[in-house]
Design a protein around this motif. Sequence first.
Motif, mmCIF file in Angstrom:
data_model
loop_
_atom_site.group_PDB
_atom_site.id
_atom_site.type_symbol
_atom_site.label_atom_id
_atom_site.label_comp_id
_atom_site.label_asym_id
_atom_site.label_seq_id
_atom_site.Cartn_x
_atom_site.Cartn_y
_atom_site.Cartn_z
ATOM 1 N N SER A 2 0.824 -1.200 0.000
ATOM 2 C CA SER A 2 0.000 0.000 0.000
ATOM 3 C C SER A 2 0.865 1.260 0.000
ATOM 4 N N SER A 59 -5.250 2.565 -0.933
ATOM 5 C CA SER A 59 -4.029 2.228 -0.202
ATOM 6 C C SER A 59 -4.085 2.683 1.250
ATOM 7 N N ARG A 66 -8.848 -4.572 4.824
ATOM 8 C CA ARG A 66 -8.845 -4.443 3.360
ATOM 9 C C ARG A 66 -9.297 -5.747 2.724
#
Length: 120
Positions: A2, A59, A66
Amino acid sequence: MSNFYWKAGSLLGLSSVGLAAFGTHGLAKYVNNDTTKIGNWKLAAELQFMNAVTLLVLSSIPPSVRRIHPAAMPCILGGALAFSGSIYLLTLKRDQFRALGPVTPLGGLSMMAGWACLLL
């Protein structure tokens, strides 16, 4: 991973603002006030910026929560670079970069694939 996409999104955003400013204030003299070329440039800068923000948002989601398909961010980044980059080059030097013509729609398809991955 990320961190890479955060930096890539930041760089895309930074460059899109500069390229949009050039498109507004300096491009016309390079393209003989061709409104189609100026419009294409504007579209490239807008989509580059939108995808930059998307990369920053994606990100910034903590890895623990996530649930993003692993192909989403690479497709969005690659598509934005291919789509917008090919338009910038074709707008400025169409004859020199004619071979990049097919890259533009492929970049668009890549961006679409990245967005579609967000549905998965």
